[in-house]
Design a protein around this motif. Structure first.
Motif, PDB file in Angstrom:
ATOM      1  N   LEU A 197       7.516 -25.882   4.370  1.00 42.87           N
ATOM      2  CA  LEU A 197       7.758 -26.489   3.067  1.00 42.87           C
ATOM      3  C   LEU A 197       6.493 -26.444   2.214  1.00 42.87           C
ATOM      4  O   LEU A 197       6.554 -26.167   1.005  1.00 42.87           O
ATOM      5  CB  LEU A 197       8.226 -27.939   3.237  1.00 42.87           C
ATOM      6  N   ARG A 198       5.351 -26.688   2.815  1.00 41.78           N
ATOM      7  CA  ARG A 198       4.095 -26.639   2.069  1.00 41.78           C
ATOM      8  C   ARG A 198       3.808 -25.224   1.559  1.00 41.78           C
ATOM      9  O   ARG A 198       3.315 -25.050   0.437  1.00 41.78           O
ATOM     10  CB  ARG A 198       2.949 -27.137   2.947  1.00 41.78           C
ATOM     11  N   LYS A 199       4.121 -24.228   2.360  1.00 38.17           N
ATOM     12  CA  LYS A 199       3.899 -22.851   1.929  1.00 38.17           C
ATOM     13  C   LYS A 199       4.813 -22.489   0.758  1.00 38.17           C
ATOM     14  O   LYS A 199       4.417 -21.766  -0.156  1.00 38.17           O
ATOM     15  CB  LYS A 199       4.155 -21.897   3.097  1.00 38.17           C
ATOM     16  N   LYS A 200       6.041 -23.007   0.768  1.00 36.02           N
ATOM     17  CA  LYS A 200       7.012 -22.671  -0.273  1.00 36.02           C
ATOM     18  C   LYS A 200       6.842 -23.507  -1.536  1.00 36.02           C
ATOM     19  O   LYS A 200       7.071 -23.015  -2.649  1.00 36.02           O
ATOM     20  CB  LYS A 200       8.435 -22.845   0.267  1.00 36.02           C
ATOM     21  N   LEU A 201       6.451 -24.783  -1.365  1.00 38.94           N
ATOM     22  CA  LEU A 201       6.479 -25.715  -2.481  1.00 38.94           C
ATOM     23  C   LEU A 201       5.093 -26.176  -2.937  1.00 38.94           C
ATOM     24  O   LEU A 201       4.980 -26.800  -3.994  1.00 38.94           O
ATOM     25  CB  LEU A 201       7.314 -26.943  -2.111  1.00 38.94           C
TER      26      LEU A 201
END
Length: 219
Positions: A197-201
């Motif tokens: 999620l951190r990589k995407k958002l």
């Protein structure tokens, strides 16, 4: 959300369970009120989908007992009883919504989302966080105007945090969101999905509070 479905009709129960689970919710289904009582003692639910006519009693009496005990868990009644008097009885017993069978599964999805938003304190399905635009109704996330593709598990975790801004959710609470996805949850499942999620958002979208859990950040 983690949802308890109380429905004794096998075909309908399976259809509702599969449909709601496909919307990234964890669903436990039981066919009797006695089993529902046991489930409530062993797990925390965000929503109950309740049939009124069960083999071992009336759903409306079950609902009255829950409310009398102080249980404020949202309840949507699913029933073939379509008389106005039945609706009034169900709502007066403490139901948050009343859906008459046969119903469209898409309508059930919308009602589940609406009840969830009301109890999270924000009935607006549109949420803006930094450069993220989130549509809770359609389960869509946009970053700087571009759609971001999240898996069902990623969405389940992210939605849980978005619906409780400022709250710290433990690893166990987030694991409960993935309860009905089948395979046994591995020890690092939450960490893996948080990392994705951190990589995407954005790296600051989710805060880690060591020893406590996770909290929605300010990307």
């Amino acid at each position: 959300m983690r949802i308890l479905l109380i429905e004794d009709d096998e075909a309908l129960g399976n259809a509702v369970r599969e449909h709601v689970a496909a919307e990234a919710h964890a669903v436990d289904r039981v066919a009797r009120l006695a089993d529902a009582e046991t489930s409530i003692r062993t797990a925390v639910y965000d929503l109950i989908l309740l049939d009124l006519m069960l083999p071992d009693g009336r759903g409306v009496e079950f609902l009255r007992r829950r409310r009398a005990s102080g249980d404020a868990t949202p309840v949507i009644i699913l029933t073939a009883r379509d008389q106005i008097s039945d609706r009034i009885e169900g709502l007066n017993a403490g139901a948050d919504d009343y859906l008459v069978k046969p119903f469209d599964l898409s309508e059930l999805t919308a009602r589940v989302a609406a009840v969830s938003r009301r109890y999270s304190g924000n009935p607006n399905p549109l949420v803006d966080i930094g450069d993220l635009a989130i549509d809770l109704a359609s389960r869509a996330v946009y970053r700087c105007g571009r759609a971001v593709d999240l898996t069902a598990r990623e969405w389940a975790i992210f939605e849980a945090l978005v619906q409780r801004p400022g709250a710290i959710l433990s690893k166990g609470q987030l694991e409960d969101r993935l309860y009905d996805f089948g395979a046994e949850i591995e020890s690092n499942t939450i960490e893996v999905h948080i990392s994705r999620l951190r990589k995407k958002l954005g790296k600051d979208v989710i805060e880690t509070l060591r020893g406590l859990g996770y909290r929605l950040g300010r990307p």
